[in-house]
Design a protein around this motif. Structure first.
Motif, mmCIF file in Angstrom:
data_model
loop_
_atom_site.group_PDB
_atom_site.id
_atom_site.type_symbol
_atom_site.label_atom_id
_atom_site.label_comp_id
_atom_site.label_asym_id
_atom_site.label_seq_id
_atom_site.Cartn_x
_atom_site.Cartn_y
_atom_site.Cartn_z
ATOM 1 N N LYS A 132 33.150 31.256 -77.538
ATOM 2 C CA LYS A 132 33.567 29.954 -78.025
ATOM 3 C C LYS A 132 35.072 29.983 -78.252
ATOM 4 O O LYS A 132 35.663 31.040 -78.474
ATOM 5 N N LEU A 155 34.421 24.768 -79.254
ATOM 6 C CA LEU A 155 33.678 24.417 -78.044
ATOM 7 C C LEU A 155 33.050 25.698 -77.535
ATOM 8 O O LEU A 155 33.749 26.688 -77.296
ATOM 9 N N SER A 156 31.727 25.698 -77.374
ATOM 10 C CA SER A 156 31.026 26.903 -76.917
ATOM 11 C C SER A 156 30.849 26.872 -75.405
ATOM 12 O O SER A 156 30.804 25.809 -74.783
ATOM 13 N N GLU A 158 28.192 27.680 -73.880
ATOM 14 C CA GLU A 158 26.870 27.098 -73.608
ATOM 15 C C GLU A 158 26.963 25.583 -73.462
ATOM 16 O O GLU A 158 26.396 24.994 -72.528
ATOM 17 N N THR A 159 27.698 24.943 -74.376
ATOM 18 C CA THR A 159 27.880 23.494 -74.288
ATOM 19 C C THR A 159 28.649 23.117 -73.034
ATOM 20 O O THR A 159 28.305 22.147 -72.343
ATOM 21 N N LYS A 162 26.511 23.125 -69.845
ATOM 22 C CA LYS A 162 25.656 21.934 -69.782
ATOM 23 C C LYS A 162 26.474 20.693 -69.444
ATOM 24 O O LYS A 162 26.043 19.842 -68.662
ATOM 25 N N GLN A 163 27.653 20.597 -70.029
ATOM 26 C CA GLN A 163 28.513 19.447 -69.781
ATOM 27 C C GLN A 163 28.942 19.376 -68.310
ATOM 28 O O GLN A 163 28.957 18.305 -67.705
ATOM 29 N N TYR A 194 26.153 14.792 -87.709
ATOM 30 C CA TYR A 194 26.893 14.437 -86.502
ATOM 31 C C TYR A 194 27.903 13.330 -86.799
ATOM 32 O O TYR A 194 27.708 12.491 -87.675
ATOM 33 N N TYR A 220 31.479 21.797 -84.240
ATOM 34 C CA TYR A 220 31.436 21.997 -82.788
ATOM 35 C C TYR A 220 31.471 20.660 -82.055
ATOM 36 O O TYR A 220 30.949 19.648 -82.553
ATOM 37 N N THR A 222 29.662 18.875 -79.315
ATOM 38 C CA THR A 222 28.362 19.076 -78.670
ATOM 39 C C THR A 222 28.141 18.151 -77.480
ATOM 40 O O THR A 222 27.230 18.376 -76.688
ATOM 41 N N SER A 223 28.964 17.114 -77.360
ATOM 42 C CA SER A 223 28.832 16.203 -76.227
ATOM 43 C C SER A 223 30.179 15.536 -75.982
ATOM 44 O O SER A 223 30.908 15.223 -76.926
#
Length: 254
Positions: A132, A155-156, A158-159, A162-163, A194, A220, A222-223
Motif C-alpha cells: 500500500k 491506496l492498496s 488489491e484495490t 480491481k480498479q 464511508y 483508504y 476503496t473506489s
C-alpha cells in the motif's frame, strides 16, 4: 530553416500514451536544432477526431546526448533553481527569512509531489499484493466526515488491481491527482465508515470513496471513478441518487 530529419518526419502524427516507454528516450528535443513538438489530448478529444493511439514499436530517434527522461532532467533543474533562490535570500533580514521559508515550503511540496508520483506510478505498473502507498493526506473536511484524526490516505495494491479491471479509463496520473482533490469537492456524502465525494479536476469529474477502519486509525481509497464529458447525464443521475439515499454534507468547510 526548412530542414527536417527524415527520422523525425516519419513520426509526424504518431500518437503515444503518456506512459509509453517511448517517451523516456524520445521526448523532444531529440537533437541539435530539433523543432519537434508534442501536444497533449484527452481520450475524449481523440475520439472526437477519430484518432487512435499507436501501440506498435517505434525506433529511438534521439541523438547521443539527447536521450533520457526530459521530465526528470527538468525536475533536477527546477530543484537547482530553488536551492539557489533559497541561498540568496537566507539570513539577510526578517522579511527575507519569510521569503526563504516560503521558497523552502514550495520546494518541499515539489519534492513530495515527485515522490508521490514515483510511488503511484510504481504501484500502478506493478501492483504487488499486500503493498500500500500513501496516496494523499486527509483534509480537515475528510477528518470531520470520517471522525478520524489520521493524516494519511492509503491506496492498496488489491484495490488498484480491481480498479484497473473495472475502470480502464483511469491512468496513473488520475490516481496521482487524488492528492489534489480534497479541498473543495462539488458534493460530499457521509455513510457510516464511508465518505463519498464528487470532485472536478483539470476539466474532468471524479467520484472518490474513502473508508476509515473500525479503529479510526487508517483511511483508504476503496473506489475511484472518472466521468467523461459524455457521462454528464450519468454524473447528474448519480448525484440525485446519492441525495436520495445518503446523507449529504453541506455545512462543513475546509
Amino acid at each position: 530553416m526548412g530542414f527536417w530529419r527524415e527520422s523525425h518526419k516519419r513520426l509526424h502524427g504518431i500518437i503515444k500514451h503518456r506512459d509509453d516507454p517511448f517517451w523516456k528516450n524520445n521526448y523532444p528535443p531529440n537533437g541539435f536544432n530539433c523543432a519537434c513538438r508534442v501536444f497533449a489530448y484527452t481520450k475524449e478529444q481523440l475520439q472526437d477526431r477519430g484518432w487512435e493511439a499507436y501501440t506498435g514499436e517505434l525506433p529511438d530517434i534521439a541523438q547521443k546526448g539527447f536521450k533520457g527522461d526530459s521530465l526528470a532532467d527538468a525536475n533536477k533543474e527546477l530543484e537547482k533553481i530553488y536551492r539557489e533562490k533559497a541561498k540568496r535570500v537566507a539570513g539577510i533580514n526578517a522579511p527575507s527569512k519569510l521569503i526563504k521559508a516560503a521558497i523552502l515550503a514550495d520546494y518541499g511540496r515539489i519534492l513530495e509531489n515527485q515522490k508521490r508520483w514515483k510511488e503511484v506510478k510504481g504501484l500502478y505498473d506493478n501492483p504487488v499484493i499486500d503493498k500500500k502507498i500513501v496516496i494523499a493526506h486527509t483534509s480537515v473536511l475528510l477528518q470531520d466526515l470520517l471522525h478520524t484524526q489520521t493524516k494519511e490516505i492509503f491506496l492498496s495494491a488489491e484495490t488498484l488491481v480491481k480498479q484497473k479491471q473495472k475502470h480502464k479509463e483511469l491512468g496513473a496520473f488520475d490516481y496521482y491527482l487524488i492528492s489534489h482533490m480534497g479541498i473543495k469537492p462539488l458534493y460530499k456524502f457521509a455513510d457510516g465508515d464511508y465518505s463519498v465525494v464528487f470532485v472536478e479536476k483539470l476539466g474532468n469529474k471524479y467520484r472518490i470513496v474513502y473508508k476509515v477502519t473500525q479503529d479510526r486509525k487508517e483511511v483508504y481509497v476503496t473506489s475511484f471513478l472518472k466521468y467523461s464529458k459524455e457521462d454528464e447525464k450519468d454524473f447528474n443521475r448519480q448525484i440525485e441518487k446519492f441525495k436520495r439515499n445518503k446523507k449529504e454534507i453541506r455545512d462543513l468547510e475546509e
